[in-house]
Design an enzyme around this catalytic site. Structure first.
Site, PDB file in Angstrom:
ATOM      1  N   ARG A 126      -7.248  -7.829 -10.523  1.00 59.00           N
ATOM      2  CA  ARG A 126      -8.017  -9.010 -10.913  1.00 59.00           C
ATOM      3  C   ARG A 126      -9.419  -8.575 -11.286  1.00 59.00           C
ATOM      4  O   ARG A 126      -9.773  -7.399 -11.143  1.00 59.00           O
ATOM      5  CB  ARG A 126      -8.091  -9.999  -9.747  1.00 59.00           C
ATOM      6  CG  ARG A 126      -8.625  -9.356  -8.467  1.00 59.00           C
ATOM      7  CD  ARG A 126      -8.848 -10.348  -7.367  1.00 59.00           C
ATOM      8  NE  ARG A 126      -9.059  -9.724  -6.076  1.00 59.00           N
ATOM      9  CZ  ARG A 126     -10.182  -9.161  -5.657  1.00 59.00           C
ATOM     10  NH1 ARG A 126     -11.221  -9.120  -6.479  1.00 59.00           N
ATOM     11  NH2 ARG A 126     -10.300  -8.628  -4.462  1.00 59.00           N
ATOM     12  N   GLU A 174      -2.607   7.963   7.269  1.00 61.45           N
ATOM     13  CA  GLU A 174      -3.270   8.832   6.306  1.00 61.45           C
ATOM     14  C   GLU A 174      -4.464   9.523   6.951  1.00 61.45           C
ATOM     15  O   GLU A 174      -5.043   9.039   7.925  1.00 61.45           O
ATOM     16  CB  GLU A 174      -3.711   8.057   5.066  1.00 61.45           C
ATOM     17  CG  GLU A 174      -4.713   6.966   5.306  1.00 61.45           C
ATOM     18  CD  GLU A 174      -5.061   6.208   4.028  1.00 61.45           C
ATOM     19  OE1 GLU A 174      -6.220   5.785   3.912  1.00 61.45           O
ATOM     20  OE2 GLU A 174      -4.192   6.041   3.163  1.00 61.45           O
ATOM     21  N   LYS A 186       0.826  -1.210   0.000  1.00 60.63           N
ATOM     22  CA  LYS A 186       0.000   0.000   0.000  1.00 60.63           C
ATOM     23  C   LYS A 186       0.859   1.258   0.000  1.00 60.63           C
ATOM     24  O   LYS A 186       0.549   2.244  -0.665  1.00 60.63           O
ATOM     25  CB  LYS A 186      -0.927  -0.009   1.213  1.00 60.63           C
ATOM     26  CG  LYS A 186      -2.119  -0.959   1.114  1.00 60.63           C
ATOM     27  CD  LYS A 186      -3.036  -0.759   2.291  1.00 60.63           C
ATOM     28  CE  LYS A 186      -4.317  -1.581   2.136  1.00 60.63           C
ATOM     29  NZ  LYS A 186      -4.094  -3.008   2.193  1.00 60.63           N
TER      30      LYS A 186
END
Length: 667
Positions: free
Chosen positions: A292, A200, A116
């Site tokens: 995906r 964040e 991430k």
């Protein structure tokens, strides 16, 4: 185009891929675990091979076994579905090294999105909006505290190598930071083996909106508009729809362009989803790229008219993107929910067991069913307990929601518990209907969706009783017509008997409560006594669409009544009532003397204890036997004083409903 494709997955996604392959004339190879030998994807594929034991680590996560099947069967490509190995860069590399096409992105693209923190830095460099935060490698507690204070509160701590809602904490004040950091790191270390975190800004009441993207091997990328997935429970999506009720055309265009930028930044090939978090002010920020096909891809297919699996196959075969960006259409509104074997009343505990009954709405232009099971199949403990995806479409959102409610009302699942009632409440909740739900709403207000009213709706119970009375009358007429004397009044069940008013008694079980009703009348007109009150039922008729129409105490009511064995499910268009029909001690329609001589099994069950023996003298109300049914014990008592002539069941034996368990000597 390929002529043989191996599907390295199971369940509904494997069946979904098989469906497109068959339409394109492509031969399919399935793999399965020992637990899935009779699964639908095994039955539907052209060929299927066992690759190991029930545990995913022994089968569906064994890349070596899957590649061996691919080599042996001559598969030219492998479709990984979603879950299992679909986002495993090492598996993608191994597939390519074996000279087989991987129907998905390149391993290098997966690795760029695997962290991430790294993904966020990469997107920021590419000009994609990201949430203000800290993604550095220095993980000292003092530095992280300082960075948190710089970013400001509320703030989110996230495991850098995590997913599925694990390793996440919301901090609202500087004094709470350190304890939450330590907790988050412990959880991340236990779940993912790494305790690195990123910080964040926490967006209050955010929307979760994702953009479907495709890239080809010729350097082009495009998007197929958005899906909104803001209805979530513990970071797991519950309802997905397209288009988003929140986006303006300008915001849609900006988010689509940002998603394409993100795909180009990592040289993306094949299907992917760029996920954004969107504030109430319309500011959007990159969250992650799912490398995906997504579980919710059918809603995009329904509004675009495209087959995304076909796109995947063609792009993996080297073809260019099938159309230009301005050719993508968005027609109507689509919504998807997932039917799970789980118990919302017990914290959404996953369930398992045989699907004794599975009724789903008929597929058509407005309803799509994607499922990997049929009635009689078993939901196992080894895999995700999803039973089916229910997707609806209509010209606009209000009509699509109406379609969803009707489709859910037509669903019935017996065996493991299901989340149907939860989804029905969701589809009617004002936050969903108004399109104002945010990602945290369900967790904040879960009781609004899971609270159960223990009280029985009397009108729905009376409707069930009416349907049961009418069914008895139909069965009686059919028996009479088949008898040697079809005109005999003794063969009817209209309640008429010489010398008395023809009272019929019924019993249902609702949860742990036994409900008894007493009725007089016939042909759709009845007086029904329940809980000390007498109700007038008039004009009960089966309507053209199979619903039951009737008037109860002068008020009209229309319900659907579905019967499966002893289970009766009544639905009034807003709620459902599940009832188990059980026998009274007196056989309905039988003679009084015969009923008084026998003790019947009120429902299917297992004999727990026999408290009497042949020849015993008993008194009315004396407990003679105990049976267990639906996880509770039922006491069976003597209907009158007398002597036991026969006992027809032993301890531990399973008995059917209405079976004579104890017979008294005829007085």
């Amino acid at each position: 185009m390929f002529d043989t494709v191996l599907i390295a997955n199971r369940g509904e996604i494997a069946c979904r891929v098989i469906r497109t392959c068959r339409r394109l004339g492509i031969r399919t190879i399935a793999v399965f675990s020992e637990a899935d030998a009779d699964a639908q994807h095994v039955r539907q594929a052209d060929e299927a091979h066992c690759i190991g034991g029930p545990r995913p680590a022994d089968s569906y996560l064994r890349g070596d076994a899957i590649l061996e099947v691919a080599r042996r069967t001559g598969a030219q490509a492998i479709h990984p579905g979603y879950g299992f190995l679909s986002e495993n860069a090492e598996f993608a590399d191994a597939v390519e090294a074996a000279g087989i096409a991987f129907i998905g992105p390149r391993a290098a693209s997966m690795r760029k999105m695997g962290s991430k923190a790294g993904a966020k830095d990469l997107m920021q460099a590419a000009g994609v909006p990201v949430v203000p935060g800290y993604t550095g490698e220095d993980q000292s507690a003092d530095l992280l505290q300082a960075e948190a204070d710089r970013i400001g509160y509320p703030l989110m701590i996230k495991a850098a190598h995590g997913g599925g809602g694990k390793g996440m904490r919301i901090v609202r004040a500087t004094g709470e930071f350190m304890s939450n950091l330590e907790s988050c790191q412990r959880e991340a270390r236990n779940a993912f083996g790494k305790d690195r975190v990123l910080l964040e800004r926490y967006v209050e009441k955010p929307r979760h909106i994702e953009i479907q993207v495709f890239g080809d091997s010729h350097g082009a990328a495009m998007h197929l508009n958005e899906r909104e997935c803001s209805a979530q429970r513990r970071y797991q999506k519950v309802l997905e729809e397209s288009p988003s009720p929140f986006l303006t055309p300008e915001l849609r265009q900006a988010m689509g362009q940002a998603a394409v930028q993100a795909a180009l930044a990592i040289d993306y090939v094949n299907a992917g989803t760029v996920e954004f978090i969107v504030g109430q002010d319309g500011q959007f920020y990159f969250m992650e790229i799912n490398t995906r096909l997504q579980v919710e891809h059918p809603v995009t297919e329904m509004v675009t008219g495209l087959d995304l699996v076909e796109w995947q196959l063609r792009i993996a075969a080297g073809e260019a993107l099938p159309m230009s960006q301005d050719a993508v259409r968005q027609n109507g509104h689509a919504i998807e929910v997932r039917l799970y074997a789980e118990d919302p009343e017990a914290g959404f505990l996953p369930g398992s067991g045989r699907l004794e009954r599975l009724r789903l709405p008929a597929p058509g232009a407005h309803v799509r069913i994607d499922s990997g099971v049929v009635e009689g199949d078993t939901v196992t403990i080894h895999y995700d307990p999803m039973i089916a995806k229910l997707i609806v479409w209509d010209l606009d959102r209000p009509r699509a929601l109406a379609r969803l409610r009707d489709a859910l009302a037509a669903c019935a699942i017996e065996g493991p518990k299901s989340n149907i009632a939860f989804l029905e409440r969701l589809a009617r909740h004002p936050a969903v209907v108004d399109g104002t739900i945010d990602t945290g709403y369900l967790d904040r207000h879960l009781e609004e969706f899971t609270a159960v009213d223990e009280a029985v709706d009397a009108r729905m119970l009376l409707a069930a009783a009416t349907a049961r009375l009418m069914a008895q009358e139909r069965e009686s007429r059919e028996r009479a017509l088949a008898s040697h004397d079809p005109g005999s009044p003794w063969a009817t069940s209209d309640g008429w008997r010489l010398g008395h008013g023809g009272r019929r008694s019924l019993a249902f079980l609702h949860r742990d409560q036994r409900l008894e009703l007493h009725a007089q009348g016939s042909g759709g007109d009845y007086r029904i006594e329940f809980d000390g009150h007498v109700h007038e039922v008039r004009g009960a008729r089966t309507l053209a669409d199979g619903a039951l129409g009737l008037r109860i105490d002068g008020q009209g009511l229309r319900v659907s009544v579905n019967v499966d064995g002893s289970m009766w499910v009544v639905h009034d268009g807003r709620q459902r009532l599940r009832l188990q029909s059980v026998a009274m001690y007196r056989r309905e329609g039988g003679s009084d003397s015969a009923a008084a001589d026998n003790v019947l099994a009120p429902m299917p069950g297992r004999v727990v204890v026999v408290k009497s023996a042949v020849g015993d003298t008993v008194v009315s109300g004396q407990e003679l036997m105990v049976i267990e049914a639906m996880k509770m014990e039922l006491s069976l008592k003597a209907p009158r004083d007398g002597t036991i002539a026969r006992i027809s069941a032993a301890e531990g034996e399973f008995v059917e409903a209405d079976a004579v368990l104890v017979a008294l000597e005829v007085a």
